[in-house]
Design a protein around this motif. Structure first.
Motif, PDB file in Angstrom:
ATOM      1  N   LEU A 146       0.832  -1.194   0.000  1.00 56.72           N
ATOM      2  CA  LEU A 146       0.000   0.000   0.000  1.00 56.72           C
ATOM      3  C   LEU A 146       0.873   1.252   0.000  1.00 56.72           C
ATOM      4  O   LEU A 146       1.622   1.506   0.942  1.00 56.72           O
ATOM      5  CB  LEU A 146      -0.926  -0.003   1.214  1.00 56.72           C
ATOM      6  N   ASP A 147       0.758   2.029  -1.057  1.00 59.57           N
ATOM      7  CA  ASP A 147       1.596   3.220  -1.230  1.00 59.57           C
ATOM      8  C   ASP A 147       0.894   4.425  -0.602  1.00 59.57           C
ATOM      9  O   ASP A 147       0.255   5.214  -1.281  1.00 59.57           O
ATOM     10  CB  ASP A 147       1.849   3.453  -2.720  1.00 59.57           C
ATOM     11  N   HIS A 148       1.043   4.561   0.711  1.00 59.19           N
ATOM     12  CA  HIS A 148       0.383   5.662   1.416  1.00 59.19           C
ATOM     13  C   HIS A 148       1.354   6.775   1.796  1.00 59.19           C
ATOM     14  O   HIS A 148       0.991   7.698   2.530  1.00 59.19           O
ATOM     15  CB  HIS A 148      -0.342   5.156   2.666  1.00 59.19           C
ATOM     16  N   THR A 151       1.219   0.497  -4.934  1.00 64.06           N
ATOM     17  CA  THR A 151       0.120   1.304  -5.431  1.00 64.06           C
ATOM     18  C   THR A 151      -0.842   1.646  -4.301  1.00 64.06           C
ATOM     19  O   THR A 151      -0.904   0.939  -3.281  1.00 64.06           O
ATOM     20  CB  THR A 151      -0.645   0.563  -6.545  1.00 64.06           C
ATOM     21  N   ALA A 152      -1.588   2.731  -4.505  1.00 63.38           N
ATOM     22  CA  ALA A 152      -2.686   3.090  -3.602  1.00 63.38           C
ATOM     23  C   ALA A 152      -4.039   2.819  -4.255  1.00 63.38           C
ATOM     24  O   ALA A 152      -5.072   3.191  -3.701  1.00 63.38           O
ATOM     25  CB  ALA A 152      -2.581   4.557  -3.200  1.00 63.38           C
ATOM     26  N   GLN A 180      -1.815   9.322   6.671  1.00 59.46           N
ATOM     27  CA  GLN A 180      -1.445   8.867   5.330  1.00 59.46           C
ATOM     28  C   GLN A 180      -2.330   7.706   4.886  1.00 59.46           C
ATOM     29  O   GLN A 180      -2.763   7.647   3.726  1.00 59.46           O
ATOM     30  CB  GLN A 180       0.029   8.445   5.319  1.00 59.46           C
ATOM     31  N   ILE A 181      -2.600   6.787   5.799  1.00 61.66           N
ATOM     32  CA  ILE A 181      -3.441   5.634   5.464  1.00 61.66           C
ATOM     33  C   ILE A 181      -4.860   6.086   5.155  1.00 61.66           C
ATOM     34  O   ILE A 181      -5.490   5.610   4.196  1.00 61.66           O
ATOM     35  CB  ILE A 181      -3.407   4.596   6.605  1.00 61.66           C
ATOM     36  N   VAL A 197      -5.529   7.541   1.576  1.00 63.04           N
ATOM     37  CA  VAL A 197      -5.674   6.635   0.427  1.00 63.04           C
ATOM     38  C   VAL A 197      -6.791   5.624   0.660  1.00 63.04           C
ATOM     39  O   VAL A 197      -6.841   4.581   0.012  1.00 63.04           O
ATOM     40  CB  VAL A 197      -4.337   5.917   0.107  1.00 63.04           C
ATOM     41  N   GLY A 200      -7.217   3.750   3.134  1.00 64.53           N
ATOM     42  CA  GLY A 200      -6.664   2.519   3.680  1.00 64.53           C
ATOM     43  C   GLY A 200      -7.535   1.818   4.700  1.00 64.53           C
ATOM     44  O   GLY A 200      -7.650   0.580   4.663  1.00 64.53           O
TER      45      GLY A 200
END
Length: 253
Positions: free
Chosen positions: A24-26, A48-49, A74-75, A78, A80
């Motif tokens: 997970l790209d956060h 990727t997100a 950040q999570i 996106v 998350g």
């Protein structure tokens, strides 16, 4: 009589495909080492997100370095929390690393500021009570009995870099479910959660991607639990495997 074989008789079973994993790209720092380590362990990896990819992957990795509250921001940015919750509700594996373990708890308190976590596990992440903080370097782990994650590396050392940790475990076992397997580590006399195996949710406080051959074997163990089956042959998995990356210099968590 003809002795020719039909195409069906000569076809050999296809080899298991590599498990597909999304990191997970956060916005967490130095995630490329996580990607490289997973690839070396046999996974097909995307950084990727994208929610669709994260939901559809065989496995999702949630990395994290730095502050608890900043990582949660950040999570959330996106989506998350929804992605993680939907995967876990469907029994689809998730692996948290470092602050990616910490945010699975109810909350974290740093410098007197309490931030809400994902709430997958009860409890709060607090400052380590040790003379030397951060805890930075190699340490052994008190592995849970029967741990599949630590199979073959029960007595090895792993690389930690953090100032905070979950210093208690309060989740009661459900009578119809397998109890979580909790592994521990000690720094300066303070005992904290080093790893958790809880159904589809697995997490480590240490950095497997920076833990040399032991970390490579641990990642392979996790990949072997994914729906795609065993990781591709010929990948780093044993005690003689090359380290995926050396110790890093991320800010302590």
């Amino acid at each position: 009589m003809s002795t020719e074989t039909t195409p069906e008789e000569t076809t050999t079973p296809a080899a298991p495909r590599a498990p597909r994993v999304v990191v997970l790209d956060h916005g967490s720092g130095n995630v490329r080492s996580v990607v490289r380590a997973l690839e070396a362990a046999g996974a097909e990896v995307s950084l990727t997100a994208d929610a669709a990819q994260a939901l559809e992957a065989d496995g999702l990795v949630v990395p994290g370095v730095g502050a608890f509250a900043a990582t949660m921001d950040q999570i959330r940015a996106v989506d998350g929390p929804r992605i993680i919750e939907r995967r876990l509700a469907g029994g689809r594996p998730v692996l948290g690393i470092c602050v990616g373990l910490q945010v699975m708890f109810d909350a974290g308190t740093e410098h007197g500021v309490r931030a809400e976590g994902l709430g997958e596990w009860p409890g709060e992440v607090t400052a380590l009570q040790a003379a030397i903080v951060p805890h930075m370097g190699w340490n052994t782990v008190e592995t849970a009995d029967g741990s599949r994650l630590f199979a073959g590396v029960e007595d090895e050392r792993f690389y930690f870099v953090h100032s905070y940790g979950a210093r208690s475990w309060d989740l009661e076992a459900h009578p119809r479910l397998l109890p979580p397997q909790v592994s521990w580590a000690v720094h300066g006399g303070d005992r904290f959660v080093a790893a958790v195996e809880n159904g589809p949710l697995t997490a480590t406080q240490f950095h497997p991607e920076k833990s040399g051959a032991a970390g490579a074997r641990l990642l392979r163990n996790w990949l072997d639990t994914l729906p795609a089956g065993a990781a591709a042959p010929g990948t780093a998995s044993g005690p003689g495997a090359a380290p995926a990356d050396g110790p890093g210099t991320e800010p302590p968590a």
